[in-house]
Design a protein around this motif. Sequence first.
Motif, PDB file in Angstrom:
ATOM      1  N   ALA A   1       0.832  -1.209   0.000  1.00 54.19           N
ATOM      2  CA  ALA A   1       0.000   0.000   0.000  1.00 54.19           C
ATOM      3  C   ALA A   1       0.865   1.257   0.000  1.00 54.19           C
ATOM      4  O   ALA A   1       0.581   2.222  -0.726  1.00 54.19           O
ATOM      5  CB  ALA A   1      -0.924  -0.018   1.212  1.00 54.19           C
ATOM      6  N   VAL A   2       1.934   1.281   0.806  1.00 49.91           N
ATOM      7  CA  VAL A   2       2.801   2.455   0.872  1.00 49.91           C
ATOM      8  C   VAL A   2       3.529   2.663  -0.453  1.00 49.91           C
ATOM      9  O   VAL A   2       3.645   3.803  -0.946  1.00 49.91           O
ATOM     10  CB  VAL A   2       3.795   2.315   2.040  1.00 49.91           C
ATOM     11  N   GLU A   3       4.022   1.593  -1.039  1.00 48.59           N
ATOM     12  CA  GLU A   3       4.756   1.731  -2.306  1.00 48.59           C
ATOM     13  C   GLU A   3       3.842   2.228  -3.425  1.00 48.59           C
ATOM     14  O   GLU A   3       4.263   3.020  -4.276  1.00 48.59           O
ATOM     15  CB  GLU A   3       5.404   0.393  -2.672  1.00 48.59           C
ATOM     16  N   LYS A   4       2.580   1.783  -3.444  1.00 52.99           N
ATOM     17  CA  LYS A   4       1.629   2.284  -4.451  1.00 52.99           C
ATOM     18  C   LYS A   4       1.378   3.774  -4.260  1.00 52.99           C
ATOM     19  O   LYS A   4       1.285   4.541  -5.226  1.00 52.99           O
ATOM     20  CB  LYS A   4       0.323   1.514  -4.356  1.00 52.99           C
ATOM     21  N   LEU A   5       1.279   4.216  -2.986  1.00 53.95           N
ATOM     22  CA  LEU A   5       1.083   5.638  -2.712  1.00 53.95           C
ATOM     23  C   LEU A   5       2.278   6.451  -3.192  1.00 53.95           C
ATOM     24  O   LEU A   5       2.112   7.524  -3.806  1.00 53.95           O
ATOM     25  CB  LEU A   5       0.873   5.838  -1.210  1.00 53.95           C
ATOM     26  N   LEU A   6       3.478   5.971  -2.951  1.00 54.57           N
ATOM     27  CA  LEU A   6       4.677   6.685  -3.400  1.00 54.57           C
ATOM     28  C   LEU A   6       4.726   6.794  -4.914  1.00 54.57           C
ATOM     29  O   LEU A   6       5.168   7.811  -5.469  1.00 54.57           O
ATOM     30  CB  LEU A   6       5.927   5.977  -2.870  1.00 54.57           C
ATOM     31  N   GLN A   7       4.257   5.729  -5.600  1.00 55.11           N
ATOM     32  CA  GLN A   7       4.227   5.779  -7.067  1.00 55.11           C
ATOM     33  C   GLN A   7       3.246   6.841  -7.553  1.00 55.11           C
ATOM     34  O   GLN A   7       3.526   7.591  -8.492  1.00 55.11           O
ATOM     35  CB  GLN A   7       3.854   4.406  -7.624  1.00 55.11           C
ATOM     36  N   ARG A   8       2.054   6.930  -6.909  1.00 59.66           N
ATOM     37  CA  ARG A   8       1.063   7.936  -7.315  1.00 59.66           C
ATOM     38  C   ARG A   8       1.582   9.349  -7.100  1.00 59.66           C
ATOM     39  O   ARG A   8       1.297  10.261  -7.872  1.00 59.66           O
ATOM     40  CB  ARG A   8      -0.235   7.751  -6.524  1.00 59.66           C
ATOM     41  N   GLU A   9       2.327   9.529  -6.007  1.00 59.39           N
ATOM     42  CA  GLU A   9       2.830  10.857  -5.675  1.00 59.39           C
ATOM     43  C   GLU A   9       4.152  11.176  -6.366  1.00 59.39           C
ATOM     44  O   GLU A   9       4.694  12.271  -6.197  1.00 59.39           O
ATOM     45  CB  GLU A   9       3.019  10.964  -4.158  1.00 59.39           C
ATOM     46  N   GLY A  10       4.682  10.206  -7.127  1.00 63.40           N
ATOM     47  CA  GLY A  10       5.951  10.445  -7.805  1.00 63.40           C
ATOM     48  C   GLY A  10       7.120  10.572  -6.850  1.00 63.40           C
ATOM     49  O   GLY A  10       8.070  11.326  -7.102  1.00 63.40           O
ATOM     50  N   LYS A  11       7.054   9.843  -5.716  1.00 68.62           N
ATOM     51  CA  LYS A  11       8.089   9.944  -4.683  1.00 68.62           C
ATOM     52  C   LYS A  11       8.808   8.598  -4.486  1.00 68.62           C
ATOM     53  O   LYS A  11       9.194   8.256  -3.370  1.00 68.62           O
ATOM     54  CB  LYS A  11       7.467  10.365  -3.354  1.00 68.62           C
ATOM     55  N   THR A  12       8.989   7.842  -5.547  1.00 66.97           N
ATOM     56  CA  THR A  12       9.587   6.513  -5.407  1.00 66.97           C
ATOM     57  C   THR A  12      11.046   6.570  -4.981  1.00 66.97           C
ATOM     58  O   THR A  12      11.605   5.563  -4.526  1.00 66.97           O
ATOM     59  CB  THR A  12       9.475   5.747  -6.739  1.00 66.97           C
ATOM     60  N   ALA A  13      11.676   7.718  -5.114  1.00 60.96           N
ATOM     61  CA  ALA A  13      13.096   7.819  -4.747  1.00 60.96           C
ATOM     62  C   ALA A  13      13.289   7.952  -3.229  1.00 60.96           C
ATOM     63  O   ALA A  13      14.407   7.789  -2.733  1.00 60.96           O
ATOM     64  CB  ALA A  13      13.738   9.016  -5.453  1.00 60.96           C
TER      65      ALA A  13
END
Length: 736
Positions: free
Chosen positions: A511-523
């Motif tokens: 769930a957290v990784e999907k949220l980071l992808q939506r927000e463009g914060k995967t780094a």
Amino acid sequence: MAEDDAAAGALASQHSMLQRARAFAEPLLTAQRFDTGEDALAHADGVSAILQGVGASPSLRAAAYLVYASDYLAQPQDVLTRAFGPDAAALAAHTVKLVQVQRNARDTLAHEADAPLDAQQVERIRKMLLAFSRDLRVVLLRLASRLQTLRFYAETKQPCPRTLARESLQIFAPLANRLGIWQIKWELEDLSFRFLMPDTYRSIAKSLDEKRLERERHIEQVRQQLADALRDAGIAAQVQGRPKHLYSIWKKMQGKALSIDKVFDLRALRIIVADVHACYAALSCVHELWQPLPDEFSDYIARPKPNGYQSLHTVVVDAQGRSIEIQIRTQAMHEHAESGVAAHWAYKEAGTKGYAGVQAAGDFESRVAEARKTVLRQLLAWERDLADGAQGEGSAGARGLFDDRIYVFTPGGDIIDLPTGATAVDLAYTLHTNLGHRCRGARVDGAMVPLQTPLQSGQTVDIVSAKEGGPSMDWLNPELGYLQSPRARAKVRAWFNALAQQATIARGREAVEKLLQREGKTAIKLDDLAAQLGFRSADNLFDVVGKDEFSLRTIEQVLRPAEPAPDPDEVIVQKMLRGEPDDRAGEGKGILVVGMDSLLTQLARCCKPAPPDAIGGYVTRGKGVAVHRADCSNFRHMATAHRERVIPVTWGRQATAESAHYAVDICIDAHDRPGLLRDVFDVLAQGKTAVLSMHNQTTRDQLHIVLTLQTSDTGKLGGLLSRVSQISGILRVRRK
């Protein structure tokens, strides 16, 4: 030939170790005395001699010196390991610890010499048994040491402490009996009997001495007669007179209500022959020679005693009508009877050919395990004897004490203590948590059994395990009977809890990784994100997210920070520069700032303003406007230093309403007297004024009081303070 040479070399090495151990201990033990008064080196020598008498190995005799020497070493474990190896060091350390445990428990023994042990004493013996099981050689060391201590008291004719004699009679002698070490057993009993019941001991000894010459002549006569009869029958045999043990004589007299003349083993012979066939042939010869007493015959060859003792016992009557007790045994039976299972203590020293009856041909390890189990089974039987004895006396505490425990063996001969009804799964978890998780089956005494099968004391259990895997959920079902131990059940439950937590963490991570992808914060680093949110690690964050205990919206807010709020100081300054009026001045809020709108204010603690005090405002850094009384010294000082931060303020309508309350400090100076505070509080109560807090300080005979009062209007305080000032002893009353 090579095997013989190897065995001889091993024995020579052990004798060398014995010599080195004594040489090592001598300077440490010389001139040292135990709390009994015995010379330490003489005690160690005596223990070594006793061990030699029961066939112990030279290396075990060497350990006797190291045990006592370790008491006088700063770091005994390290020193003995370097000098004699880790095995000798561990044996010495374990024996010393056990001695301390026994000393602590000794005073709890029964007061009467023959009184039964109570529940607590039997429980201590159970713990001692488990301690013995870790290294069987400790048993023999302790027996020999106790016998040497009793010998010291007897030789020096010093009074032996009753607690020590009771412990010897109630614990050490029964232990030696169970292990079949008769040499030590008889002497422990006789010496303890001598110290505990000296009058009875002397009476029996005197009775024996009075007829000793007559009895010795008779014994020699019948011994020679029996030896001739056996020789004539073609039976090669040794015929010996048996020693008389005073304690056993007294026990027979007590148990059967006999006079000393009726005790059969006052006259006793022992026949030692080559084999079992010769035992029965000798028995037939004895019964042909003299008249046997039918009720006094015991065949311990066909039915050995639980400790492995074997002999034929018979009582006959000679031509003069005098009874004679006769024992018939082989040489091997005689050696076992004298030393019992002591030979098994040498299993660690066994070489390629074996030592002291433990043979090493091909399957040495399995033979060592069987030898170990032989000894441990005798220890278990000894324990049951003690427990049964306590129960037989009707001790409610002892009854059931051992019913809730069983002892099983591992294939290597280790003894494991388990609750009654325990299964192979309980055993596996007791040995190792991971072994319990992987347990899939069990062999009990060589036969496969279902995992729910309750184990019994004395069984050998071999756990069958998988290379990988975990427990079954069925194991937690009490109706299925897989587990009896709460500890094992807790380990299974912990395994499933850990499994569930892993699934929760995986769900939260996703769930957290999907949220980071939506927000463009995967780094972003997950551990840094967790720390920013107040979690110790990323897994802790994933765990609460996976349980829906932490909203993803909170993470979004961290990823998308809000616009920073304007600096309150800057807002105030800008409004003042613009001269914006406050159309609602005197309305709405409790305290209003003239010409300002929605301005954060707070009452200053230093002067505690309250309506209708004249007030002024001071713009603080980041905390809005602080409202002070106009006559506040702090306010005047700040206004002088930073005039630009002073702004006019006034009380609003809500601030002066009857429902509004303010804290006001008043100071009272007075001569201290009894009842002063009571009088002050009476006046305040009459004025319906609440006191929030009080602080007082006495200097010589004067009292300084600070009261925090609750009021809605300081104008009403004037009359109240005037009445307070009229109280006897009051010097001054003022607003702080």
